[in-house]
Design a protein around this motif. Structure first.
Motif, PDB file in Angstrom:
ATOM      1  N   SER A 126      42.822  35.915  41.122  1.00 50.24           N
ATOM      2  CA  SER A 126      41.509  35.451  40.685  1.00 50.24           C
ATOM      3  C   SER A 126      40.538  35.472  41.855  1.00 50.24           C
ATOM      4  N   VAL A 127      39.264  35.418  41.511  1.00 53.53           N
ATOM      5  CA  VAL A 127      38.213  35.354  42.514  1.00 53.53           C
ATOM      6  C   VAL A 127      37.267  34.217  42.137  1.00 53.53           C
ATOM      7  N   LYS A 128      36.974  33.376  43.141  1.00 51.27           N
ATOM      8  CA  LYS A 128      36.013  32.291  42.954  1.00 51.27           C
ATOM      9  C   LYS A 128      34.782  32.558  43.805  1.00 51.27           C
ATOM     10  N   ILE A 129      33.643  32.252  43.215  1.00 56.02           N
ATOM     11  CA  ILE A 129      32.360  32.363  43.910  1.00 56.02           C
ATOM     12  C   ILE A 129      31.627  31.053  43.675  1.00 56.02           C
ATOM     13  N   ASP A 130      31.249  30.394  44.758  1.00 53.17           N
ATOM     14  CA  ASP A 130      30.608  29.079  44.675  1.00 53.17           C
ATOM     15  C   ASP A 130      31.428  28.098  43.839  1.00 53.17           C
ATOM     16  N   GLY A 131      32.753  28.155  44.005  1.00 53.65           N
ATOM     17  CA  GLY A 131      33.643  27.226  43.325  1.00 53.65           C
ATOM     18  C   GLY A 131      33.946  27.556  41.872  1.00 53.65           C
ATOM     19  N   GLN A 132      33.342  28.607  41.345  1.00 54.30           N
ATOM     20  CA  GLN A 132      33.548  28.988  39.948  1.00 54.30           C
ATOM     21  C   GLN A 132      34.366  30.274  39.859  1.00 54.30           C
ATOM     22  N   ILE A 133      35.314  30.316  38.933  1.00 56.25           N
ATOM     23  CA  ILE A 133      36.094  31.534  38.732  1.00 56.25           C
ATOM     24  C   ILE A 133      35.191  32.614  38.147  1.00 56.25           C
ATOM     25  N   ASN A 134      35.157  33.761  38.843  1.00 58.06           N
ATOM     26  CA  ASN A 134      34.341  34.881  38.392  1.00 58.06           C
ATOM     27  C   ASN A 134      35.191  35.955  37.718  1.00 58.06           C
ATOM     28  N   GLY A 135      36.460  36.010  38.070  1.00 54.78           N
ATOM     29  CA  GLY A 135      37.379  36.975  37.474  1.00 54.78           C
ATOM     30  C   GLY A 135      38.797  36.491  37.649  1.00 54.78           C
ATOM     31  N   ILE A 136      39.629  36.737  36.639  1.00 53.20           N
ATOM     32  CA  ILE A 136      41.022  36.303  36.710  1.00 53.20           C
ATOM     33  C   ILE A 136      41.872  37.278  35.905  1.00 53.20           C
ATOM     34  N   ILE A 137      43.056  37.619  36.438  1.00 53.07           N
ATOM     35  CA  ILE A 137      43.973  38.503  35.732  1.00 53.07           C
ATOM     36  C   ILE A 137      45.402  37.983  35.853  1.00 53.07           C
ATOM     37  N   SER A 138      46.253  38.491  34.987  1.00 48.07           N
ATOM     38  CA  SER A 138      47.691  38.320  35.129  1.00 48.07           C
ATOM     39  C   SER A 138      48.296  39.714  35.069  1.00 48.07           C
ATOM     40  N   LEU A 176      42.578  45.028  43.564  1.00 45.15           N
ATOM     41  CA  LEU A 176      42.053  46.119  44.380  1.00 45.15           C
ATOM     42  C   LEU A 176      40.962  45.605  45.303  1.00 45.15           C
ATOM     43  N   PHE A 177      41.086  45.938  46.584  1.00 51.76           N
ATOM     44  CA  PHE A 177      40.026  45.693  47.557  1.00 51.76           C
ATOM     45  C   PHE A 177      39.437  47.062  47.871  1.00 51.76           C
ATOM     46  N   LEU A 178      38.140  47.256  47.580  1.00 55.86           N
ATOM     47  CA  LEU A 178      37.504  48.565  47.696  1.00 55.86           C
ATOM     48  C   LEU A 178      36.452  48.591  48.793  1.00 55.86           C
ATOM     49  N   GLY A 179      36.598  49.554  49.709  1.00 57.18           N
ATOM     50  CA  GLY A 179      35.607  49.786  50.752  1.00 57.18           C
ATOM     51  C   GLY A 179      34.937  51.129  50.532  1.00 57.18           C
ATOM     52  N   ASN A 198      46.402  44.613  34.009  1.00 56.06           N
ATOM     53  CA  ASN A 198      44.996  44.290  34.219  1.00 56.06           C
ATOM     54  C   ASN A 198      44.587  44.650  35.640  1.00 56.06           C
ATOM     55  N   ILE A 199      43.286  44.696  35.876  1.00 55.39           N
ATOM     56  CA  ILE A 199      42.779  45.043  37.209  1.00 55.39           C
ATOM     57  C   ILE A 199      41.647  44.097  37.594  1.00 55.39           C
ATOM     58  N   LEU A 200      41.716  43.633  38.850  1.00 54.82           N
ATOM     59  CA  LEU A 200      40.650  42.843  39.471  1.00 54.82           C
ATOM     60  C   LEU A 200      40.181  43.614  40.692  1.00 54.82           C
ATOM     61  N   VAL A 201      38.881  43.933  40.758  1.00 53.73           N
ATOM     62  CA  VAL A 201      38.306  44.709  41.859  1.00 53.73           C
ATOM     63  C   VAL A 201      37.406  43.823  42.701  1.00 53.73           C
ATOM     64  N   ILE A 202      37.599  43.905  44.029  1.00 55.89           N
ATOM     65  CA  ILE A 202      36.810  43.136  44.983  1.00 55.89           C
ATOM     66  C   ILE A 202      36.179  44.101  45.983  1.00 55.89           C
ATOM     67  N   SER A 203      34.868  44.019  46.173  1.00 53.74           N
ATOM     68  CA  SER A 203      34.217  44.846  47.199  1.00 53.74           C
ATOM     69  C   SER A 203      34.629  44.315  48.573  1.00 53.74           C
ATOM     70  N   SER A 253      36.113  41.532  38.129  1.00 53.20           N
ATOM     71  CA  SER A 253      35.623  41.857  39.472  1.00 53.20           C
ATOM     72  C   SER A 253      34.946  40.652  40.101  1.00 53.20           C
ATOM     73  N   GLY A 254      34.761  40.801  41.409  1.00 52.55           N
ATOM     74  CA  GLY A 254      33.960  39.838  42.136  1.00 52.55           C
ATOM     75  C   GLY A 254      32.502  40.250  42.005  1.00 52.55           C
ATOM     76  N   ILE A 255      31.663  39.671  42.846  1.00 58.37           N
ATOM     77  CA  ILE A 255      30.246  40.044  42.891  1.00 58.37           C
ATOM     78  C   ILE A 255      29.991  40.703  44.233  1.00 58.37           C
ATOM     79  N   PHE A 256      29.455  41.903  44.181  1.00 60.97           N
ATOM     80  CA  PHE A 256      29.195  42.678  45.387  1.00 60.97           C
ATOM     81  C   PHE A 256      28.382  41.856  46.390  1.00 60.97           C
TER      82      PHE A 256
END
Length: 150
Positions: A12-24, A29-32, A72-77, A123-126
């Motif tokens: 999962s990814v949290k932004i400002d304490g809130q879950i923005n994306g979650i998978i099982s 993926l961390f993408l550059g 499932n897929i979770l993508v993070i910039s 995904s997270g937020i770019f």
């Protein structure tokens, strides 16, 4: 494009304490992105990721893809994937693309991945300050670079 792929039981990814994306059961993926990346890099990488056989089959052999297991897929910039540590102790990020170039490619990558997976991805937020939580399964972690097709 450079991606770090982790097979996860959950992420999962949290932004400002809130879950923005979650998978099982799937891929984190961390993408550059670098300045020479283009649509061909996206297509090659998406095809490689969704068909990468890193999930166990009935014999506990890594022989299934995220498609095969309905994962499932979770993508993070992750611009820091292009860090250079050649000089000194402070990483340089000169190879990482600036947001005005990277953001549209990141969005196109997510769009192509969603289409190829056949269902929405998370995904997270770019550019956001993100907190990533994951349980790596295996552990399985693979790094792929679209400029070094090994």
């Amino acid at each position: 494009m450079r991606v770090v792929i982790q097979r996860v039981i959950e992420a999962s990814v949290k932004i400002d304490g809130q879950i923005n994306g979650i998978i099982s059961n799937g891929l984190l993926l961390f993408l550059g992105i670098e300045n020479s990346d283009n649509h061909e890099d996206i297509q090659w990488l998406v095809n490689k990721i969704i068909n990468l056989r890193i999930f166990n089959d009935e014999n506990e052999v890594m022989n299934k893809s995220v498609l095969d297991v309905d994962g499932n897929i979770l993508v993070i910039s992750q611009f820091t994937l292009y860090a250079s540590t050649k000089k000194g102790h402070r990483p340089s990020y000169i190879k990482a693309s600036k947001p005005d170039f990277a953001f549209p490619l990141y969005e196109k990558f997510k769009e192509e991945l969603t289409f190829s997976l056949g269902k929405p991805i998370q995904s997270g937020i770019f550019g956001a300050d993100m907190k990533i939580y994951s349980i790596n399964d295996g552990p399985v972690t693979i790094i792929i670079d679209s400029k070094n097709k090994e």
